[in-house]
Each structure stands twice: as C-alpha cells, then as structure tokens.
Design a protein around this motif. Structure first.
Motif, short mmCIF file in Angstrom:
data_model
loop_
_atom_site.label_atom_id
_atom_site.label_comp_id
_atom_site.label_asym_id
_atom_site.label_seq_id
_atom_site.Cartn_x
_atom_site.Cartn_y
_atom_site.Cartn_z
N PHE A 1 51.37 -3.13 51.31
CA PHE A 1 52.01 -1.84 51.50
C PHE A 1 53.08 -1.54 50.46
O PHE A 1 53.83 -0.57 50.62
CB PHE A 1 52.61 -1.74 52.90
CG PHE A 1 51.60 -1.54 53.99
CD1 PHE A 1 51.10 -0.29 54.28
CD2 PHE A 1 51.13 -2.63 54.71
CE1 PHE A 1 50.17 -0.11 55.28
CE2 PHE A 1 50.20 -2.47 55.72
CZ PHE A 1 49.71 -1.20 56.00
N ILE A 2 53.19 -2.34 49.41
CA ILE A 2 54.21 -2.11 48.40
C ILE A 2 54.16 -0.69 47.83
O ILE A 2 55.20 -0.03 47.71
CB ILE A 2 54.12 -3.16 47.27
CG1 ILE A 2 54.58 -4.52 47.80
CG2 ILE A 2 54.99 -2.76 46.09
CD1 ILE A 2 54.52 -5.62 46.77
N PRO A 3 52.99 -0.14 47.48
CA PRO A 3 52.98 1.22 46.92
C PRO A 3 53.51 2.28 47.87
O PRO A 3 54.09 3.27 47.45
CB PRO A 3 51.49 1.45 46.60
CG PRO A 3 50.92 0.09 46.44
CD PRO A 3 51.65 -0.75 47.43
N SER A 4 53.32 2.09 49.17
CA SER A 4 53.72 3.12 50.13
C SER A 4 55.09 2.87 50.76
O SER A 4 55.70 3.80 51.28
CB SER A 4 52.68 3.23 51.25
OG SER A 4 52.57 2.02 51.96
N MET A 5 55.57 1.62 50.73
CA MET A 5 56.85 1.33 51.38
C MET A 5 57.84 0.61 50.48
O MET A 5 58.98 0.40 50.86
CB MET A 5 56.62 0.50 52.64
CG MET A 5 55.94 -0.83 52.39
SD MET A 5 55.71 -1.79 53.90
CE MET A 5 57.36 -2.40 54.14
N GLY A 6 57.43 0.24 49.28
CA GLY A 6 58.36 -0.29 48.30
C GLY A 6 58.71 -1.74 48.42
O GLY A 6 59.59 -2.24 47.71
N ALA B 1 66.25 2.80 46.14
CA ALA B 1 67.55 2.75 45.47
C ALA B 1 68.61 2.15 46.39
O ALA B 1 69.46 1.35 45.95
CB ALA B 1 67.96 4.15 45.03
N TRP B 2 68.54 2.50 47.67
CA TRP B 2 69.50 1.97 48.65
C TRP B 2 69.34 0.46 48.82
O TRP B 2 70.32 -0.28 48.88
CB TRP B 2 69.29 2.70 49.98
CG TRP B 2 70.05 2.13 51.14
CD1 TRP B 2 71.37 2.35 51.45
CD2 TRP B 2 69.53 1.26 52.16
NE1 TRP B 2 71.69 1.67 52.60
CE2 TRP B 2 70.60 1.00 53.07
CE3 TRP B 2 68.29 0.71 52.41
CZ2 TRP B 2 70.44 0.20 54.19
CZ3 TRP B 2 68.13 -0.10 53.53
CH2 TRP B 2 69.19 -0.35 54.40
N GLU C 1 63.01 8.06 53.21
CA GLU C 1 62.21 8.42 52.05
C GLU C 1 62.14 7.25 51.06
O GLU C 1 63.15 6.59 50.81
CB GLU C 1 62.78 9.66 51.35
CG GLU C 1 62.76 10.92 52.21
CD GLU C 1 61.34 11.32 52.59
OE1 GLU C 1 60.42 11.06 51.78
OE2 GLU C 1 61.15 11.88 53.67
N LEU C 2 60.94 7.02 50.51
CA LEU C 2 60.69 5.83 49.70
C LEU C 2 61.63 5.72 48.51
O LEU C 2 62.23 4.66 48.28
CB LEU C 2 59.23 5.83 49.23
CG LEU C 2 58.82 4.64 48.35
CD1 LEU C 2 59.03 3.33 49.10
CD2 LEU C 2 57.37 4.78 47.91
#
Length: 241
Positions: free
Chosen positions: A43-48, A167-168, A161-162
């Motif tokens: 799920f890296i592309p959708s959730m980072g 960034a957070w 938001e992704l």
C-alpha cells in the motif's frame, strides 16, 4: 501595556505552547521485535508507508513489541492507523489489540473500513518516560497496523491526505530533506534482487551507479523484512532450450 499588546503576547504564547505539545509517532514496521508479524509494502503508493501484517493462516501470530521513549511522563491520547481488509463480511477476521506494559487496552482494532486513524483513548506513561508497546493478533487473518501516534493534546488529530501526512510523518520522525548526492552514469531505483544485480553488474563495468531504495535493508521481497525467499526452479525437460 495596552490590551492589544497583551492579546498579541497571549496568542504568541499559546502558539508556542501548542507547537511544543509532547507527542510521539511510532511506525509499526520499526518495531524492535516484530514477532510473527511481517512488513507489507503493497500500500505504499496509496498510503505512503509499509505496515505490519499478521499473516498467520488462521493461527494468531506472536506479538510484535517495541520500547517507546516519551519526552515526558503523563497521560497521552493515542491513535492507531489500521483498516479492515474485508469490511463486507459479517465477522471481521483481521482484528488485534494493543498492549501497554503487559496490560491489554480494551479496544479492538481492525474493524474500520479503509485506512483510518482510530482514536483509542489515553494511556499513562510513568516516570521512566518509557512504555512497552505490543501488538496482539487475535485471529491470524491479516491484521494490519500502520502507525501509533501519541499526543498529550486530544485535538492533535493526525492528517488524512497523503501528501500532507507524508510531510507530517517526516517532521515527526525527524527525517531531513534529501540532499544532492552528485552526478551518476546510472541510477537504479529499487533495491530488490533485480536492482541489486543491475547495480553490481554496472559497477563492475566501471559505471558510476546510484542505488536508491525506500527501505533500510536490501533484497525487496526476499529481504529479512518480507521473507519471501527465492528458490531455484527446476524446469521440465520440455521447457529446456
């Protein structure tokens, strides 16, 4: 001092106080002891981010655990980012609990549809400023835990938001922005078996190579994180060239 100056100072002090709210972000894949849980990257592309997965084939896996250091003692609100991977079923198979210093927290996680921050409640951190955190798989059917976030401010809800969340996360984890590493003849993206092989082969030919990987270990699916080991295939005679 007039009332406007006093109000400005009060607002500034409140802003500083809010920005220094004690908080801790724990990425599940960084747990010191992963037990029977495995790192899943799908799920890296959708959730980072990757996350921990309880893949027990119907048998609950061994607890994952880690020691969390807090900036100070006291009570912290916490959120768990997780999902229910089969929300249409009557019974949710992928549930788990969180254990703090060997005490189970009452809430059951893994029952929410889609990746969400689940507000769980509060936990007390003692004078040692440390807390042992464990993930207890309840079913062995693909429980998923991404992050646990602790904050003394109950309104400190993590972003959804992704782009903002990415960034957070980097800010909370103290990850500095990337630096310019220079010029290269070849850039290989991905440290799996194919990427490592390409980088080594090119280097042996005198090519200046940069190998970029988004995990702390190489090997991709065959790494010690994912543990999908490679095997030598034995071809049938009819398949041989």
């Amino acid at each position: 001092m007039n009332k406007f100056s006093f109000l400005a100072i009060l607002i500034l002090f409140t802003g500083i106080l809010f920005s220094q709210t004690p908080s801790v972000l724990i990425e599940a894949e960084s747990f010191q002891n992963k037990g029977g849980w495995v790192v899943d990257q799908q799920f890296i592309p959708s959730m980072g981010s990757p996350y921990l997965l309880a893949h027990g084939m119907g048998e609950p896996v061994e607890n994952a655990s880690t020691i969390v250091d807090f900036p100070e003692s006291g009570r912290y609100h916490f959120w768990v980012r997780t999902k229910d991977w089969v929300p249409d079923r009557r019974e949710t198979p992928d549930t788990f609990k969180v254990i703090f210093n060997k005490k189970k927290f009452s809430k059951i996680f893994g029952v929410n549809e889609g990746w969400q921050w689940v507000s769980a409640g509060r936990v007390k951190v003692g004078d040692s400023n440390q807390l042992k955190v464990e993930l207890q798989d309840l079913t062995g059917f693909e429980g998923r835990c991404d992050v646990i976030y602790f904050s003394k401010d109950k309104n400190d809800l993590p972003p959804f938001e992704l782009e903002e969340m990415t960034a957070w996360r980097k800010k909370e984890l103290g990850i500095p922005p990337p630096k310019n590493a220079g010029d290269f003849d070849l850039v290989v993206v991905g440290g799996g078996l194919a990427g490592c092989g390409a980088a080594v082969a090119a280097t042996r030919q005198g090519v200046k190579v940069a190998l970029i990987n988004d995990r702390p270990v190489l090997g991709g699916n065959a790494s010690k994180e994912i543990r999908v080991h490679t095997e030598e295939l034995e071809f049938l005679p009819s398949c041989r060239s």
